[in-house]
Design an enzyme around this catalytic site. Structure first.
Site, PDB file in Angstrom:
ATOM      1  N   TYR A   1       0.677  -1.790   0.061  1.00  0.00           N
ATOM      2  CA  TYR A   1      -0.427   0.341  -0.127  1.00  0.00           C
ATOM      3  C   TYR A   1       0.877   1.797  -0.231  1.00  0.00           C
ATOM      4  CZ  TYR A   1      -3.622   3.197   1.989  1.00  0.00           C
ATOM      5  OH  TYR A   1      -4.933   4.588   1.729  1.00  0.00           O
TER       6      TYR A   1
ATOM      7  N   LYS B   1       0.599   4.347  -2.761  1.00  0.00           N
ATOM      8  CA  LYS B   1       0.872   5.631  -2.604  1.00  0.00           C
ATOM      9  C   LYS B   1       2.018   6.411  -2.477  1.00  0.00           C
ATOM     10  CE  LYS B   1      -4.080   5.302  -1.910  1.00  0.00           C
ATOM     11  NZ  LYS B   1      -4.935   5.693  -2.158  1.00  0.00           N
TER      12      LYS B   1
END
Length: 304
Positions: free
Chosen positions: A165, A169
């Site tokens: 993640y 991001k």
């Protein structure tokens, strides 16, 4: 006159949480909305939860707005093109893309498998590319357009168990900046937002210890709908001069993030050897090294 009157907007992951709030706020501001949502679980399985996208569309229509639902995956190029086409076919144009769709496969790095990594990057990073690239020719032709990409403090600062993640991001930040640079001459802007919000995306955080429970109690105060007003302002004409930036929204607080720039330098006229690097550089830079902070170590105060 609403801030988005006459404009058409694609919002991905619009069925719930932050995306739903953005879609509804866009409609209130006068935009026609393509509400995209797969209607699946956080990890991407199943589709038997009904159609959250159609529920949002129904809310928008009930308030007198214009909206259509889309159920394609942002991870699929053809699906991304179909979302943009839905806006152009249905509303005659597309003026903004809000890349909000996401998934989670949280696991510690030393236990993370390739599938866990690939699945998260496919939705967040590749998905943001797909939808943005699909809209680019229309933005270029009309000499205007706005992208908003959702980043996260998991990438900007760090968090446990989120290597996939965080990588996606932080990659989105680089993607947003590159889009801003490449498309500036066409009047197109691109920005990233780190949203602080209690949604089902973070509802899986464990509460096995008092410390974890305290953290979750704090996160539950973060309202998903608080992100939307900033997104609308950023994509409207009032935000026409804002591009290449990284923001965060945390309830009633709005932050502008710094971006990486050199903070120290070491130089030698003789060229470096491994030995001289070890002897001179590490100690010289040590006071400016960043600690291994997590997001909660930086944002320590209660949301307001």
């Amino acid at each position: 006159m609403g801030m988005m009157d006459g404009k058409a907007v694609l919002v991905t992951g619009a069925g719930r949480g932050v995306g739903r709030g953005i879609a509804l706020e866009m409609a209130k501001a006068g935009a026609a909305v393509v509400a995209n949502d797969l209607g699946v679980s956080l990890t991407g399985e199943g589709g038997d939860e009904g159609s959250p996208a159609e529920q949002v569309v129904a809310e928008i229509v009930a308030m007198g707005g214009k909206a259509v639902a889309n159920h394609d995956s942002v991870a699929d190029w053809d699906g991304a093109c179909a979302m943009v086409k839905a806006a152009v076919d249905g509303f005659g144009r597309i003026d903004a893309v809000v890349n909000n769709a996401g998934n989670l496969r949280d696991v510690y790095f030393h236990k993370m498998g390739p599938d866990d990594f690939d699945a998260v990057l496919a939705v967040h990073l590749k998905g943001s590319f797909n939808t943005s690239r699909a809209a680019a020719p229309f933005f270029k032709e009309q000499a205007s357009g706005a992208y908003v990409h959702m980043t996260s403090t998991s990438g900007l600062i760090g968090n446990f168990g989120q290597a996939n993640y965080a990588a996606a991001k932080l990659g989105i930040v680089g993607l947003s900046k590159s889009i801003a640079l490449d498309m500036q001459r066409f009047g197109v802007r691109s920005n990233a937002i780190a949203p602080f919000a209690w949604t089902r995306m973070i509802d899986s955080i464990p509460t096995d210890t008092p410390e974890q429970q305290k953290r979750v109690d704090g996160l539950k105060k973060l309202e998903a709908d608080k992100i939307a007003p900033f997104v609308v302002a950023l994509t409207g004409d009032a935000g026409a001069k804002v591009t290449g930036q990284i923001f965060a929204v945390r309830n009633n607080e709005i932050f502008l993030f710094s971006q990486p720039r050199p903070i120290r330098t070491a130089h030698t006229a003789d060229g470096w050897t491994p030995e001289t690097v070890a002897e001179r550089v590490f100690d010289q830079f040590a006071n400016d090294f960043y600690p291994l902070h997590r997001s909660a170590d930086v944002f320590t105060w209660e949301p307001v």
